[in-house]
Write an enzyme that holds these catalytic residues in place. Structure first.
Site, PDB file in Angstrom:
ATOM      1  N   ASP A 150      42.448 -27.526 -13.739  1.00 53.25           N
ATOM      2  CA  ASP A 150      42.447 -26.646 -14.911  1.00 53.25           C
ATOM      3  C   ASP A 150      43.780 -26.671 -15.662  1.00 53.25           C
ATOM      4  OD1 ASP A 150      39.982 -25.918 -13.812  1.00 53.25           O
ATOM      5  OD2 ASP A 150      40.800 -24.152 -12.834  1.00 53.25           O
ATOM      6  N   GLU A 188      31.934 -23.726 -19.705  1.00 51.85           N
ATOM      7  CA  GLU A 188      33.167 -23.046 -19.310  1.00 51.85           C
ATOM      8  C   GLU A 188      34.368 -23.783 -19.881  1.00 51.85           C
ATOM      9  OE1 GLU A 188      33.165 -23.048 -15.037  1.00 51.85           O
ATOM     10  OE2 GLU A 188      33.764 -25.153 -14.877  1.00 51.85           O
ATOM     11  N   HIS A 191      37.765 -29.630 -18.058  1.00 51.77           N
ATOM     12  CA  HIS A 191      38.703 -28.515 -18.210  1.00 51.77           C
ATOM     13  C   HIS A 191      40.008 -29.002 -18.847  1.00 51.77           C
ATOM     14  CE1 HIS A 191      39.275 -24.193 -17.071  1.00 51.77           C
ATOM     15  NE2 HIS A 191      40.377 -24.524 -17.739  1.00 51.77           N
ATOM     16  N   ARG A 241      41.394 -32.376  -7.560  1.00 51.96           N
ATOM     17  CA  ARG A 241      41.455 -32.562  -9.009  1.00 51.96           C
ATOM     18  C   ARG A 241      42.908 -32.665  -9.460  1.00 51.96           C
ATOM     19  NH1 ARG A 241      37.828 -27.572 -10.788  1.00 51.96           N
ATOM     20  NH2 ARG A 241      39.126 -26.646  -9.140  1.00 51.96           N
TER      21      ARG A 241
END
Length: 350
Positions: free
Chosen positions: A48, A222, A287, A317
């Protein structure tokens, strides 16, 4: 006797050969020009990602789960050399004590603000958005003041909040459930009267997981992020469950002069604009964030991805980045996810 002389001569030659140094090995020839280039990832265990630029420095944040950290660097391609500064740790109990997700750093009216999602002692259904404020010119210094929960309309489950300053107005977009009982995630938007106060009395739903590519795992919209170019506002979001390899970026677009709180002002792309994956160490891309180089000539996409299939939503990630361009209609052209081994030219000014 002849045999003896032959053996003696052979020993002398062997000794002379042993005294000679080995020739210096020739370095392998490579056809890859690495000067002025970098390879992804920029940071490992960094989902993120968020980046913003001010006064000669890039400031980067990402999900850690248990605190808020800011990286400060003059060169994004050398982010791995920057040491993060922990600017906030959560209380041991309470509504913002656990699962600190997707922080974003914004500079508004001479102050810094961090927006982050958190919940009450690991109860995911209690996830809400919270705000911190700092008057320091450098967000890695000074004092962060807790402005508490951002009281979004209807007070429902909320994560992945982001801010837009457009036409003298502040807007806030986030991902939420229709109720607090779970299910599909939607993109909502509201108007703010200041960076920590909501003006809208109702949340406006801009997008839902309508297409099959938004429903892998389950229906998800999202990670909304705004991108303004010429007379268009783009809202780039992440679609499908992050636990699949088919996480991807979708796009909404509206005119800058339109009523951004009217869902009819927005047009949704019927296909992903980035992803769902490119293989070659780029699985579950999404993201995202954006930055423009200081000279204003280059636009860059920052995102996370897994290096292998099936690694899901965890700390595998890592942060990646690559340049992007604009299509003839003014919309962003993100291309395909760059293979993890690819050498990429460093951003301008580095």
């Amino acid at each position: 006797m002849k045999n003896y002389l032959f053996i003696l001569l052979a020993l002398v030659i062997a000794c002379q050969s042993a005294d000679k140094p080995n020739p210096t090995p020739t370095p392998p020839v490579t056809s890859v020009d690495t000067v002025g280039k970098f390879q992804n990832p920029l940071l490992t265990a960094a989902p993120d990602p968020w980046v913003t630029y001010k006064d000669g420095f890039y400031y980067v944040m990402h999900t850690t789960g248990n605190d808020l950290r800011i990286y400060k660097t003059a060169a994004m391609s050398r982010l791995g050399s920057a040491r993060p500064v922990t600017v906030w740790t959560p209380p041991t109990t309470g509504p913002n004590s656990r699962d600190i997700w997707a922080p974003e750093l914004h500079f508004v009216n001479g102050k810094w603000y961090i927006y982050y999602a958190a919940d009450n002692n690991g109860n995911d259904a209690t996830h809400r958005m919270f705000v911190l404020e700092n008057e320091s010119a450098d967000p890695t210094q000074g004092t962060w003041v807790d402005r508490g929960q951002l009281n979004l309309p209807e007070n429902r489950w909320a994560i992945d909040g982001t801010l837009l300053q457009q036409n003298g107005q502040l807007y806030f977009a986030w991902s939420g459930w229709q109720t607090d009982q779970g299910g599909s995630q939607h993109i909502y938007m509201a108007k703010l009267s200041n960076p920590y106060t909501v003006e809208s009395t109702a949340r406006i739903r801009l997008s839902s997981p309508d297409y099959a590519w938004e429903k892998n795992g389950f229906g998800v919209n999202e990670g909304p992020e705004f991108l303004v170019h010429n007379n268009k506002v783009f809202l780039i979001y992440s679609a499908s469950f992050c636990g699949t390899d088919l996480y991807a970026l979708g796009q909404l677009s509206a005119d800058t002069s339109a009523d951004l709180l009217n869902p009819a002002s927005w047009t949704k792309s019927a296909t992903p604009v980035f992803g769902p994956n490119g293989g070659n160490g780029t699985f579950g891309v999404g993201h995202n964030s954006f930055f423009t180089t200081p000279d204003g000539k280059e636009n860059w996409l920052v995102y996370h991805a897994n290096a292998a299939s099936g690694q899901g939503c965890g700390n595998n990630r890592s942060i990646r980045m690559q340049p992007f361009t604009w299509k003839a209609d003014g919309s962003p052209d993100f291309g395909s996810a760059a293979p993890i081994a690819q050498w990429i030219k460093r951003p301008g000014g580095e």
